[in-house]
Design a protein around this motif. Structure first.
Motif, PDB file in Angstrom:
ATOM      1  N   SER A 155       0.841  -1.195   0.000  1.00 29.51           N
ATOM      2  CA  SER A 155       0.000   0.000   0.000  1.00 29.51           C
ATOM      3  C   SER A 155       0.880   1.249   0.000  1.00 29.51           C
ATOM      4  CB  SER A 155      -0.900   0.005   1.232  1.00 29.51           C
ATOM      5  OG  SER A 155      -1.610   1.223   1.335  1.00 29.51           O
ATOM      6  N   ARG A 158      -3.652   5.287   1.597  1.00 26.87           N
ATOM      7  CA  ARG A 158      -4.947   4.705   1.951  1.00 26.87           C
ATOM      8  C   ARG A 158      -6.016   5.782   1.978  1.00 26.87           C
ATOM      9  NH1 ARG A 158      -4.269  -0.445   3.955  1.00 26.87           N
ATOM     10  NH2 ARG A 158      -2.146  -1.005   4.616  1.00 26.87           N
ATOM     11  N   ALA A 159      -7.186   5.442   1.474  1.00 29.29           N
ATOM     12  CA  ALA A 159      -8.303   6.386   1.466  1.00 29.29           C
ATOM     13  C   ALA A 159      -8.661   6.766   2.898  1.00 29.29           C
ATOM     14  CB  ALA A 159      -9.505   5.765   0.774  1.00 29.29           C
ATOM     15  N   GLU A 161      -7.006   8.649   5.035  1.00 32.17           N
ATOM     16  CA  GLU A 161      -5.906   9.135   5.847  1.00 32.17           C
ATOM     17  C   GLU A 161      -5.528  10.554   5.436  1.00 32.17           C
ATOM     18  OE1 GLU A 161      -2.665   6.449   5.214  1.00 32.17           O
ATOM     19  OE2 GLU A 161      -2.170   7.233   3.225  1.00 32.17           O
ATOM     20  N   ARG A 203      -7.020  11.631   1.841  1.00 33.54           N
ATOM     21  CA  ARG A 203      -6.900  10.816   0.628  1.00 33.54           C
ATOM     22  C   ARG A 203      -8.291  10.348   0.223  1.00 33.54           C
ATOM     23  NH1 ARG A 203      -1.742  11.987  -0.939  1.00 33.54           N
ATOM     24  NH2 ARG A 203      -0.150  11.209   0.497  1.00 33.54           N
ATOM     25  N   ASP A 206      -7.433   4.458  -2.477  1.00 34.73           N
ATOM     26  CA  ASP A 206      -6.281   3.626  -2.124  1.00 34.73           C
ATOM     27  C   ASP A 206      -5.383   3.509  -3.346  1.00 34.73           C
ATOM     28  OD1 ASP A 206      -7.169   2.811   0.548  1.00 34.73           O
ATOM     29  OD2 ASP A 206      -8.727   1.696  -0.515  1.00 34.73           O
ATOM     30  N   LEU A 208      -2.119   1.112  -4.621  1.00 29.94           N
ATOM     31  CA  LEU A 208      -1.270  -0.043  -4.348  1.00 29.94           C
ATOM     32  C   LEU A 208      -0.200  -0.190  -5.421  1.00 29.94           C
ATOM     33  CD1 LEU A 208      -3.935  -2.757  -3.377  1.00 29.94           C
ATOM     34  CD2 LEU A 208      -2.733  -1.169  -1.865  1.00 29.94           C
TER      35      LEU A 208
END
Length: 327
Positions: A155, A158-159, A161, A203, A206, A208
């Motif tokens: 990751s 992250r959505a 954060e 954010r 996500d 990755l």
């Protein structure tokens, strides 16, 4: 050449005492500009105003700033210096250029070795957000970038954060997900994370790492199955970003516009996903087989309902962000 940055001084001002108007020496000057750009990535004379740019060219004052010229040989800089001489009569001619040591002795190998500090610059200078931007801005950005490597599947952000940085992809691929659904892939030369620095602190997706290839292949063909190396990113921290934006506000404006466009695009995608899940919920609630309409929802129905609600909440949030920026 029609680009003003390549025009020789004697073309700008035919009345200059050492100018004979258009002649072979004009082309040598233009080639000197081309050579300068090839070796460092930006022109020796740059300004948004054409009038000011012409004044800079007439003076003919330029330098070889670090770190972009650190690994370039003194012979190469000498050749550039002798091609970009304001006095056309003192400028090298084509034959003298070909006889110059950097051409006649060093050969093709002379320009192949670049200092590692060039990598970030050579990457970001290709981005449209840096078009016609003062090279000092790009130099400031590059001096703050930190190399970060992420193995396949790791990751990056992250959505939800708080965003503390943005990233430029130096090598590899990343995938962007919303509620576990992939909505986009970004490749070498792309950037992401600017939304949290310009539009909203949080954010909204996500990201990755997909990985990279250790062999020379089209980066767009790299997948989770074929990736053999880490994704390498350049990280720009919020604190450095804010310092740079104070000096070069045009860059912040451009990044904010791109960030808002991405928010709007993502909102459309989330709307579509939400609509699909609503339809799934309707389909799953209909009687099937021996299941009566009055029976409670299955585990699958419950999960779909929860995911739909979560996505709806997310959609509402990013639409609010979009409306706030408009205002």
């Amino acid at each position: 050449m029609k680009q003003p940055g390549y025009v020789a001084p004697e073309i700008i001002d035919p009345k200059m005492p050492f100018g004979d108007g258009y002649g072979p020496s004009v082309d040598i000057w233009s080639l000197g500009i081309v050579l300068y750009i090839m070796l460092c990535g930006f022109p020796p004379f740059l300004h948004e105003s054409t009038a000011v740019l012409f004044q800079l060219i007439r003076k003919g004052e330029f330098d070889f700033p670090t770190p972009y010229w650190d690994a370039v040989s003194s012979d190469a800089m000498d050749l550039v210096s002798k091609m970009l001489v304001v006095d056309a009569k003192s400028r090298l001619n084509a034959e003298q250029c070909l006889d110059h040591p950097w051409i006649s002795v060093s050969g093709p190998e002379a320009g192949r070795t670049l200092h590692s500090s060039h990598h970030a610059f050579m990457l970001i200078r290709k981005l449209q957000i840096f078009d016609n931007v003062d090279p000092a801005c790009m130099q400031a950005v590059c001096s703050c970038l930190k190399v970060k490597k992420f193995p396949k599947g790791a990751s990056v952000i992250r959505a939800g954060e708080i965003g503390d940085s943005m990233y430029f992809i130096n090598n590899g691929v990343v995938k962007v997900l919303v509620e576990g659904r992939e909505i986009d892939r970004l490749f070498t030369g792309d950037f992401f994370g600017e939304i949290a620095l310009t539009v909203s602190e949080n954010r909204i997706a996500d990201v990755l790492s997909v990985g990279s290839s250790l062999t020379k292949v089209d980066v767009r063909s790299v997948t989770e199955e074929t990736a053999t190396g880490d994704t390498e990113l350049f990280q720009l921290l919020r604190s450095d970003f804010e310092d740079i934006m104070l000096k070069f506000p045009v860059l912040k404006s451009r990044l904010a516009s791109i960030g808002l466009a991405r928010v709007k695009r993502q909102a459309k995608i989330v709307k579509m996903v939400s609509s699909e899940m609503q339809q799934d919920e309707i389909d799953n609630s209909m009687p099937a087989g021996t299941k009566s309409a009055g029976q409670g929802a299955s585990k699958k129905d419950t999960i779909v309902g929860r995911r739909k609600g979560s996505i709806s909440d997310f959609l509402q949030k990013i639409l609010c962000i979009s409306d706030t920026v408009k205002q």
